[in-house]
Write a protein that holds these residues in place. Structure first.
Motif, PDB file in Angstrom:
ATOM      1  N   ARG A 212      13.381  -1.739  85.001  1.00 38.80           N
ATOM      2  CA  ARG A 212      13.440  -0.705  83.972  1.00 38.80           C
ATOM      3  C   ARG A 212      14.646   0.189  84.240  1.00 38.80           C
ATOM      4  NH1 ARG A 212       8.656   2.261  80.907  1.00 38.80           N
ATOM      5  NH2 ARG A 212       8.815   0.218  79.925  1.00 38.80           N
ATOM      6  N   ILE A 213      15.394   0.466  83.198  1.00 41.24           N
ATOM      7  CA  ILE A 213      16.570   1.322  83.274  1.00 41.24           C
ATOM      8  C   ILE A 213      16.208   2.658  82.638  1.00 41.24           C
ATOM      9  CG2 ILE A 213      18.992   1.597  82.619  1.00 41.24           C
ATOM     10  CD1 ILE A 213      19.111  -1.488  82.408  1.00 41.24           C
ATOM     11  N   GLU A 214      16.108   3.693  83.467  1.00 38.14           N
ATOM     12  CA  GLU A 214      15.701   5.006  82.994  1.00 38.14           C
ATOM     13  C   GLU A 214      16.882   5.757  82.367  1.00 38.14           C
ATOM     14  OE1 GLU A 214      12.701   5.953  82.825  1.00 38.14           O
ATOM     15  OE2 GLU A 214      11.630   4.637  84.231  1.00 38.14           O
ATOM     16  N   GLU A 215      16.562   6.845  81.689  1.00 40.38           N
ATOM     17  CA  GLU A 215      17.578   7.606  80.956  1.00 40.38           C
ATOM     18  C   GLU A 215      18.658   8.164  81.871  1.00 40.38           C
ATOM     19  OE1 GLU A 215      17.660  10.891  77.339  1.00 40.38           O
ATOM     20  OE2 GLU A 215      15.783  10.339  78.329  1.00 40.38           O
ATOM     21  N   ASN A 216      18.306   8.446  83.123  1.00 41.43           N
ATOM     22  CA  ASN A 216      19.268   9.037  84.058  1.00 41.43           C
ATOM     23  C   ASN A 216      19.870   8.004  85.007  1.00 41.43           C
ATOM     24  OD1 ASN A 216      16.974   8.503  85.513  1.00 41.43           O
ATOM     25  ND2 ASN A 216      16.854  10.516  86.517  1.00 41.43           N
ATOM     26  N   ASP A 217      19.769   6.726  84.672  1.00 38.78           N
ATOM     27  CA  ASP A 217      20.301   5.674  85.532  1.00 38.78           C
ATOM     28  C   ASP A 217      21.821   5.830  85.660  1.00 38.78           C
ATOM     29  OD1 ASP A 217      21.551   2.752  85.797  1.00 38.78           O
ATOM     30  OD2 ASP A 217      19.526   2.681  86.625  1.00 38.78           O
ATOM     31  N   ALA A 218      22.298   6.011  86.869  1.00 42.76           N
ATOM     32  CA  ALA A 218      23.715   6.301  87.096  1.00 42.76           C
ATOM     33  C   ALA A 218      24.616   5.154  86.650  1.00 42.76           C
ATOM     34  CB  ALA A 218      23.951   6.623  88.568  1.00 42.76           C
ATOM     35  N   ASN A 219      24.220   3.928  86.933  1.00 51.24           N
ATOM     36  CA  ASN A 219      25.052   2.785  86.564  1.00 51.24           C
ATOM     37  C   ASN A 219      25.162   2.628  85.048  1.00 51.24           C
ATOM     38  OD1 ASN A 219      25.607   2.077  89.221  1.00 51.24           O
ATOM     39  ND2 ASN A 219      23.852   0.709  89.372  1.00 51.24           N
ATOM     40  N   PHE A 220      24.039   2.828  84.349  1.00 52.00           N
ATOM     41  CA  PHE A 220      24.084   2.701  82.894  1.00 52.00           C
ATOM     42  C   PHE A 220      24.916   3.820  82.279  1.00 52.00           C
ATOM     43  CE2 PHE A 220      22.448   3.357  78.570  1.00 52.00           C
ATOM     44  CZ  PHE A 220      22.642   2.096  78.052  1.00 52.00           C
ATOM     45  N   LEU A 221      24.783   5.034  82.797  1.00 54.41           N
ATOM     46  CA  LEU A 221      25.584   6.143  82.294  1.00 54.41           C
ATOM     47  C   LEU A 221      27.075   5.896  82.512  1.00 54.41           C
ATOM     48  CD1 LEU A 221      23.416   9.179  83.470  1.00 54.41           C
ATOM     49  CD2 LEU A 221      23.693   8.322  81.122  1.00 54.41           C
ATOM     50  N   HIS A 222      27.417   5.344  83.681  1.00 51.72           N
ATOM     51  CA  HIS A 222      28.813   5.039  83.966  1.00 51.72           C
ATOM     52  C   HIS A 222      29.332   3.962  83.018  1.00 51.72           C
ATOM     53  CE1 HIS A 222      32.522   4.465  86.160  1.00 51.72           C
ATOM     54  NE2 HIS A 222      32.223   3.191  86.379  1.00 51.72           N
ATOM     55  N   LEU A 223      28.511   2.937  82.760  1.00 57.48           N
ATOM     56  CA  LEU A 223      28.899   1.876  81.835  1.00 57.48           C
ATOM     57  C   LEU A 223      29.123   2.447  80.438  1.00 57.48           C
ATOM     58  CD1 LEU A 223      29.164  -1.306  81.629  1.00 57.48           C
ATOM     59  CD2 LEU A 223      26.826  -1.258  80.745  1.00 57.48           C
ATOM     60  N   SER A 224      28.228   3.316  79.994  1.00 58.99           N
ATOM     61  CA  SER A 224      28.336   3.918  78.670  1.00 58.99           C
ATOM     62  C   SER A 224      29.598   4.776  78.552  1.00 58.99           C
ATOM     63  CB  SER A 224      27.097   4.772  78.387  1.00 58.99           C
ATOM     64  OG  SER A 224      27.204   5.424  77.147  1.00 58.99           O
ATOM     65  N   ASP A 225      29.841   5.603  79.543  1.00 60.59           N
ATOM     66  CA  ASP A 225      31.026   6.474  79.509  1.00 60.59           C
ATOM     67  C   ASP A 225      32.313   5.652  79.557  1.00 60.59           C
ATOM     68  OD1 ASP A 225      29.383   8.673  79.432  1.00 60.59           O
ATOM     69  OD2 ASP A 225      29.530   9.112  81.571  1.00 60.59           O
ATOM     70  N   SER A 226      32.335   4.612  80.375  1.00 58.73           N
ATOM     71  CA  SER A 226      33.525   3.765  80.489  1.00 58.73           C
ATOM     72  C   SER A 226      33.794   3.028  79.183  1.00 58.73           C
ATOM     73  CB  SER A 226      33.346   2.758  81.632  1.00 58.73           C
ATOM     74  OG  SER A 226      33.210   3.408  82.872  1.00 58.73           O
ATOM     75  N   TRP A 227      32.736   2.582  78.506  1.00 58.04           N
ATOM     76  CA  TRP A 227      32.893   1.897  77.231  1.00 58.04           C
ATOM     77  C   TRP A 227      33.450   2.851  76.173  1.00 58.04           C
ATOM     78  CZ3 TRP A 227      33.858  -2.427  75.206  1.00 58.04           C
ATOM     79  CH2 TRP A 227      33.476  -2.783  73.900  1.00 58.04           C
ATOM     80  N   SER A 228      32.951   4.072  76.156  1.00 59.49           N
ATOM     81  CA  SER A 228      33.455   5.066  75.207  1.00 59.49           C
ATOM     82  C   SER A 228      34.937   5.342  75.445  1.00 59.49           C
ATOM     83  CB  SER A 228      32.657   6.368  75.325  1.00 59.49           C
ATOM     84  OG  SER A 228      31.313   6.173  74.941  1.00 59.49           O
TER      85      SER A 228
END
Length: 243
Positions: A212-228
């Motif tokens: 499960r990937i939670e809302e505060n998952d650091a890796n997912f947030l980094h992926l999202s910011d890098s994609w933006s």
């Protein structure tokens, strides 16, 4: 609303779903939409659901009930000889539930429309991916269309169309699935965290990633910011092109 997607790759199967089922100013509900069954070395099965929550929960419960309390002559997810037969079993369960509850829901003006993405692999066979509809019929993913989406799919479709082929490496597929979900999260409030990721590796006939990937998952947030940031940079490069 919901968003679920699954990729059929040569190296394996990637499944990703959100957990939001209802959204409003003061009414947000979260339910797991991913369900897994596994017998290491023999079979691995992942299902994701969308549509009427009561219907899809009843289908999942019926499938599990037949495993927990088997009856003579009734095949289950654990006894089916092939993934095609598993798809038929899921379709049969969908028809049973729709026949039981569909007329009552329709009489009250409620929709019973539901769908299921079924991904899995059986020993001796390749990974297969199916989309099961409300009527219990289904279609299978092919090399021409190596992925399925259900729910709010339009925002996450462009990246899959541009990136995914059957030969896409498994790790690249996971990244593409996460970015497809991120694009949907950004554009539609009816899709929400946390996310459930399941990965079946063809060479192991098993679920090698299930988390499960939670809302505060650091890796997912980094992926999202890098994609933006990458999109903004690419857009800046395009501004000098005239057509």
């Amino acid at each position: 609303m919901t968003y679920c997607l699954a990729l059929k790759l040569t190296e394996g199967l990637v499944c990703l779903s959100d957990t939001r089922t209802n959204a409003g100013v003061d009414n947000i509900a979260k339910y797991r939409k991913t369900f897994t069954w596994s017998v290491p070395g023999d079979r691995a099965i992942v299902m994701m659901t969308a549509g009427n929550l009561a219907v899809t929960q009843a289908v999942m419960s019926l499938l599990q009930e037949n495993i927990d309390h088997p009856e003579s002559g009734i095949e289950t997810l654990f006894t089916a000889p092939s993934m095609f037969r598993v798809a038929e079993i899921v379709g049969d369960a969908m028809r049973v539930v729709q026949n039981r509850y569909g007329p009552g829901l329709s009489a009250m003006g409620e929709s019973a429309v539901s769908s299921i993405i079924l991904a899995g692999q059986r020993a001796g066979g390749k990974g297969r991916l199916f989309h099961v509809y409300s009527a219990g019929n289904f279609i299978e993913a092919t090399e021409d269309t190596p992925y399925f989406q259900i729910g709010e799919h339009k925002y996450g479709k462009p990246i899959l169309d541009r990136v995914i082929t059957p030969e896409t490496p498994l790790e690249t597929g996971i990244t593409a699935a996460l970015l497809s979900m991120d694009s949907t999260l950004r554009s539609n409030l009816s899709v929400g965290m946390p996310l459930d990721l399941s990965v079946i590796k063809a060479s192991e006939i098993g679920i090698v990633h299930e988390r499960r990937i939670e809302e505060n998952d650091a890796n997912f947030l980094h992926l999202s910011d890098s994609w933006s940031a990458a999109l903004r940079s690419a857009f800046a490069d395009m501004t000098g092109i005239r057509v």
